[in-house]
Design a protein around this motif. Structure first.
Motif, mmCIF file in Angstrom:
data_model
loop_
_atom_site.group_PDB
_atom_site.id
_atom_site.type_symbol
_atom_site.label_atom_id
_atom_site.label_comp_id
_atom_site.label_asym_id
_atom_site.label_seq_id
_atom_site.Cartn_x
_atom_site.Cartn_y
_atom_site.Cartn_z
ATOM 1 N N LEU A 1 0.948 -1.203 -0.004
ATOM 2 C CA LEU A 1 -0.078 0.087 -0.116
ATOM 3 C C LEU A 1 0.801 1.307 -0.002
ATOM 4 C CD1 LEU A 1 -2.803 -1.053 2.532
ATOM 5 C CD2 LEU A 1 -2.948 -1.016 0.015
ATOM 6 N N LEU A 2 1.993 0.979 0.634
ATOM 7 C CA LEU A 2 3.015 2.151 0.561
ATOM 8 C C LEU A 2 3.157 2.755 -1.055
ATOM 9 C CD1 LEU A 2 4.986 4.172 1.985
ATOM 10 C CD2 LEU A 2 6.695 2.571 1.884
ATOM 11 N N THR A 3 3.565 1.593 -1.790
ATOM 12 C CA THR A 3 3.855 1.945 -3.175
ATOM 13 C C THR A 3 2.564 2.570 -3.850
ATOM 14 O OG1 THR A 3 5.547 0.177 -3.343
ATOM 15 C CG2 THR A 3 4.434 1.036 -5.456
ATOM 16 N N VAL A 4 1.469 2.014 -3.593
ATOM 17 C CA VAL A 4 0.235 2.703 -4.284
ATOM 18 C C VAL A 4 -0.045 4.218 -3.645
ATOM 19 C CG1 VAL A 4 -2.212 2.373 -4.221
ATOM 20 C CG2 VAL A 4 -1.105 0.421 -4.348
ATOM 21 N N GLY A 5 0.243 4.501 -2.390
ATOM 22 C CA GLY A 5 0.194 5.834 -1.895
ATOM 23 C C GLY A 5 1.229 6.580 -2.281
ATOM 24 N N CYS A 6 2.230 6.070 -2.782
ATOM 25 C CA CYS A 6 3.285 6.827 -3.175
ATOM 26 C C CYS A 6 3.345 7.311 -4.683
ATOM 27 C CB CYS A 6 4.822 6.331 -3.155
ATOM 28 S SG CYS A 6 5.471 6.432 -1.454
ATOM 29 N N VAL A 7 2.637 6.486 -5.408
ATOM 30 C CA VAL A 7 2.323 6.643 -7.052
ATOM 31 C C VAL A 7 1.325 7.878 -7.146
ATOM 32 C CG1 VAL A 7 1.899 5.385 -9.068
ATOM 33 C CG2 VAL A 7 3.219 4.284 -7.711
ATOM 34 N N LEU A 8 0.299 7.247 -6.296
ATOM 35 C CA LEU A 8 -1.012 8.284 -6.299
ATOM 36 C C LEU A 8 -0.344 9.825 -5.976
ATOM 37 C CD1 LEU A 8 -3.733 6.372 -4.637
ATOM 38 C CD2 LEU A 8 -3.527 6.991 -7.094
ATOM 39 N N MET A 9 0.655 9.957 -5.025
ATOM 40 C CA MET A 9 1.166 11.257 -4.692
ATOM 41 C C MET A 9 1.831 11.802 -5.905
ATOM 42 S SD MET A 9 4.057 12.112 -1.945
ATOM 43 C CE MET A 9 5.517 11.730 -3.215
ATOM 44 N N ILE A 10 2.680 11.263 -6.459
ATOM 45 C CA ILE A 10 3.539 11.727 -7.572
ATOM 46 C C ILE A 10 2.592 12.114 -8.671
ATOM 47 C CG2 ILE A 10 4.353 9.636 -8.641
ATOM 48 C CD1 ILE A 10 6.539 12.231 -8.016
ATOM 49 N N LEU A 11 1.628 11.377 -8.908
ATOM 50 C CA LEU A 11 0.805 11.551 -9.990
ATOM 51 C C LEU A 11 0.004 12.764 -9.664
ATOM 52 C CD1 LEU A 11 -0.888 8.133 -11.115
ATOM 53 C CD2 LEU A 11 0.570 9.648 -12.561
ATOM 54 N N ALA A 12 -0.237 13.131 -8.506
ATOM 55 C CA ALA A 12 -1.251 14.356 -7.908
ATOM 56 C C ALA A 12 0.099 15.398 -8.414
ATOM 57 C CB ALA A 12 -1.441 14.242 -6.449
ATOM 58 N N ALA A 13 0.877 15.312 -8.027
ATOM 59 C CA ALA A 13 1.977 16.353 -8.407
ATOM 60 C C ALA A 13 2.114 16.621 -9.843
ATOM 61 C CB ALA A 13 3.540 15.928 -7.934
ATOM 62 N N GLY A 14 1.967 15.559 -10.661
ATOM 63 C CA GLY A 14 2.105 15.785 -11.953
ATOM 64 C C GLY A 14 0.901 16.640 -12.654
ATOM 65 N N VAL A 15 -0.246 16.241 -11.871
ATOM 66 C CA VAL A 15 -1.634 17.162 -12.302
ATOM 67 C C VAL A 15 -1.547 18.432 -11.816
ATOM 68 C CG1 VAL A 15 -4.111 17.184 -11.643
ATOM 69 C CG2 VAL A 15 -3.051 15.155 -12.326
ATOM 70 N N LEU A 16 -0.931 18.707 -10.629
ATOM 71 C CA LEU A 16 -0.898 19.963 -9.945
ATOM 72 C C LEU A 16 0.147 21.141 -10.961
ATOM 73 C CD1 LEU A 16 -0.707 19.483 -6.078
ATOM 74 C CD2 LEU A 16 -2.212 20.915 -7.511
ATOM 75 N N THR A 17 1.111 20.240 -11.367
ATOM 76 C CA THR A 17 2.120 20.861 -12.353
ATOM 77 C C THR A 17 1.680 21.546 -13.546
ATOM 78 O OG1 THR A 17 4.055 19.834 -11.360
ATOM 79 C CG2 THR A 17 4.260 20.764 -13.414
ATOM 80 N N ALA A 18 0.612 20.717 -14.065
ATOM 81 C CA ALA A 18 -0.053 20.757 -15.358
ATOM 82 C C ALA A 18 -1.048 22.279 -15.051
ATOM 83 C CB ALA A 18 -0.719 19.921 -15.883
ATOM 84 N N ALA B 1 14.088 10.700 -11.648
ATOM 85 C CA ALA B 1 13.654 11.470 -13.258
ATOM 86 C C ALA B 1 12.725 10.491 -13.861
ATOM 87 C CB ALA B 1 14.927 11.293 -13.924
ATOM 88 N N GLY B 2 12.646 9.205 -13.961
ATOM 89 C CA GLY B 2 11.583 8.522 -14.494
ATOM 90 C C GLY B 2 10.500 8.479 -13.881
ATOM 91 N N TRP B 3 9.972 8.416 -12.369
ATOM 92 C CA TRP B 3 8.779 8.717 -11.965
ATOM 93 C C TRP B 3 8.294 9.930 -12.323
ATOM 94 C CZ3 TRP B 3 5.571 5.141 -10.668
ATOM 95 C CH2 TRP B 3 6.052 4.013 -10.148
ATOM 96 N N GLY B 4 9.195 11.156 -12.020
ATOM 97 C CA GLY B 4 8.449 12.538 -12.588
ATOM 98 C C GLY B 4 8.278 12.753 -13.920
ATOM 99 N N ALA B 5 9.038 12.321 -14.898
ATOM 100 C CA ALA B 5 8.652 12.303 -16.051
ATOM 101 C C ALA B 5 7.312 11.736 -16.660
ATOM 102 C CB ALA B 5 9.644 11.745 -17.181
ATOM 103 N N VAL B 6 7.251 10.499 -16.090
ATOM 104 C CA VAL B 6 5.834 9.753 -16.392
ATOM 105 C C VAL B 6 4.910 10.635 -15.678
ATOM 106 C CG1 VAL B 6 4.473 7.770 -15.784
ATOM 107 C CG2 VAL B 6 7.051 7.522 -16.559
ATOM 108 N N ALA B 7 4.739 10.920 -14.510
ATOM 109 C CA ALA B 7 3.936 11.722 -13.849
ATOM 110 C C ALA B 7 3.518 13.011 -14.503
ATOM 111 C CB ALA B 7 4.218 11.872 -12.339
ATOM 112 N N GLY B 8 4.588 13.617 -14.901
ATOM 113 C CA GLY B 8 4.351 15.003 -15.421
ATOM 114 C C GLY B 8 3.764 14.900 -16.644
ATOM 115 N N ALA B 9 3.966 13.683 -17.474
ATOM 116 C CA ALA B 9 3.263 13.674 -18.883
ATOM 117 C C ALA B 9 1.775 13.191 -18.617
ATOM 118 C CB ALA B 9 3.789 12.660 -19.867
#
Length: 486
Positions: free
Chosen positions: A343-360, A439-447
């Motif tokens: 569940l830690l991985t699930v939460g971290c992935v959702l967190m980084i995706l939220a950062a991608g949406v906020l960035t956009a 770098a990888g997670w940020g690029a995927v989440a940013g896109a």
């Protein structure tokens, strides 16, 4: 309080804003440190004031060295002296948020651009006053406590099971108690009656140097994430490039700490020692949360723990480190002990995706892009820029989180009220792996965030006016607000 925006520095205004920022930051840190130490019961072993000062010094990059005479307990030389290199990030975060917010707030009157000399003067004043106060704390943060040997027991047993060592002495010795006409029991009696004067000392020079690095880093990060603060001439592009991604990532990291505090509050309700849980959360919630972010994103850690310090680790990390030393600590290995770790991985992935949406949402699209055409300022370019910018920011942030949450502590005596004879703990994250994965997670989440924001028409909807003013655009397409998906 506002910046003049004219390039002329007004000393009275600079002094007032500096005193406000530094004093409020230190007052908040002192309050959190004192309350946290009191809740965990540290003040029962020594004076709360020096402990609070020492904890604040640790929180801003300082160093505390335990010291004392514990030869009566068989500890000599290096065993009797150890160093503590762990920052209570709960204290650090409160101070950094207040200091950074008050600093950038004092700059807002300058508009989108501030004179470099004025910015340097204001920042230099904050750094100077901060270090002066910190130097005073290094003088205050020294204390001595007493360890009574008669209260020490056998590791792994409760005090009720142990009883006093002196009470167990006659039965345990049996017939050998008569050796040397009773000299053996007498000498053991003196050992048990021994009281060791031990304590902690703040290393002034190293702490001031660490504090200088800390306060400069806080001011730089504050300037990077404050979307409505001015920048020096020539750096106007930062409004639309760096700041949307940096502010988004910092925002979700702070929100994650809030979630950690809420979880601690919930855990304290049903715990046998709620004060201990709450105190530990106040002092170290960011330590645990920000250690979990790289771990949840598959950054491996290395370390080990021994003695009483194993007990301070969360489950199942305590079980893993108690049996392994300098072995990789990964989500997969922890999940073997407790499947809920995934569940830690699930939460971290959702967190980084939220950062991608906020960035956009905070990144201006450009006037030609509002029409939805694919081109330099269209959808493809917007997605690519989002991936690149968040990828760079996350590549810097993830190794930084590993560095902030590293733990190196050896304790052969009482440190800040915690007795841990012969104990130690080491935790270190993989910096190079963290950089690559960041770098990888940020690029995927940013896109992904850019695509989601574009599809919903939210792209650029929360961009600051400074970012919009600094965005190159094609005037052939009129600006009429965020476009609907085409």
């Amino acid at each position: 309080m506002s910046a003049s925006g004219s390039g002329r520095v007004r000393p009275a205004e600079v002094l007032l804003s500096t005193v406000a920022a530094v004093s409020w930051a230190f007052l908040a840190m002192a309050g959190v440190a004192a309350l946290g130490l009191h809740l965990v019961g540290a003040d029962s072993a020594g004076a709360l004031g020096p402990m609070t000062a020492a904890a604040m010094v640790l929180a801003v990059g300082g160093s505390v060295t335990p010291s004392g005479d514990v030869k009566a307990f068989g500890l000599t030389g290096a065993q009797a002296h150890s160093a503590v290199d762990i920052a209570p990030l709960g204290i650090s975060l409160v101070g950094a948020l207040l200091l950074g917010w008050l600093f950038v707030r004092s700059l807002r009157g300058a508009g989108a651009v501030i004179d470099g000399a004025e910015l340097a003067t204001r920042a230099g004043a904050v750094v100077l006053l901060f270090l002066l106060v910190l130097a005073g704390l290094t003088w205050v943060g020294n204390d001595t406590v007493t360890i009574d040997a008669s209260t020490l027991g056998v590791a792994g047993k409760s005090k009720q099971e142990q009883g006093g060592l002196l009470e167990k002495l006659p039965g345990e010795l049996g017939d050998i108690a008569d050796i040397g006409s009773g000299l053996l029991p007498d000498r053991i009696q003196r050992l048990i009656d021994a009281k060791a004067a031990v304590g902690f000392t703040v290393e002034a020079g190293r702490s001031v140097l660490g504090g200088a690095v800390w306060v400069v880093a806080v001011l730089l990060i504050a300037l990077l994430v404050a979307r409505r603060a001015p920048v020096p001439h020539g750096l106007e592009a930062a409004h639309r490039t760096v700041r949307p991604a940096a502010s988004a990532l910092c925002g979700v990291l702070v929100l994650a700490v809030g979630a950690g505090l809420a979880a601690a509050l919930y855990a304290a309700i049903g715990d046998d020692h709620p004060r201990l849980v709450l105190g530990a959360a106040l002092l170290g919630a960011p330590n645990g949360v920000w250690l979990g972010v790289p771990l949840g994103l598959f950054v491996p850690w290395h370390g080990g723990a021994s003695g009483a310090l194993v007990r301070v680790l969360p489950d199942p990390l305590d079980d893993l480190l108690a049996n392994e030393h300098n072995e990789p600590i990964t989500v997969a290995r922890l999940a073997e002990l407790d499947g809920r770790v995934w569940l830690l991985t699930v939460g971290c992935v959702l967190m980084i995706l939220a950062a991608g949406v906020l960035t956009a949402v905070r990144t201006p699209v450009g006037r030609a892009g509002w029409s939805g055409r694919v081109g330099r300022s269209g959808r493809a370019g917007f997605v690519g820029r989002g991936a690149l910018r968040l990828g760079i920011v996350t590549a810097v942030a993830l190794p930084l989180l590993c560095r902030l949450t590293e733990v190196s502590a050896g304790a052969s005596l009482s440190v800040l009220g915690f007795d841990a004879f012969g104990a130690g703990i080491e935790l270190h994250g993989g910096g190079a792996v963290a950089w690559a994965l960041g770098a990888g997670w940020g690029a995927v989440a940013g896109a992904a965030g850019a695509l989601a924001a574009w599809a919903t028409g939210a792209a650029g909807g929360r961009a600051s006016r400074f970012a919009l003013d600094s965005t190159p655009h094609d005037d052939s397409t009129p600006y009429d607000g965020p476009a609907t998906t085409k």
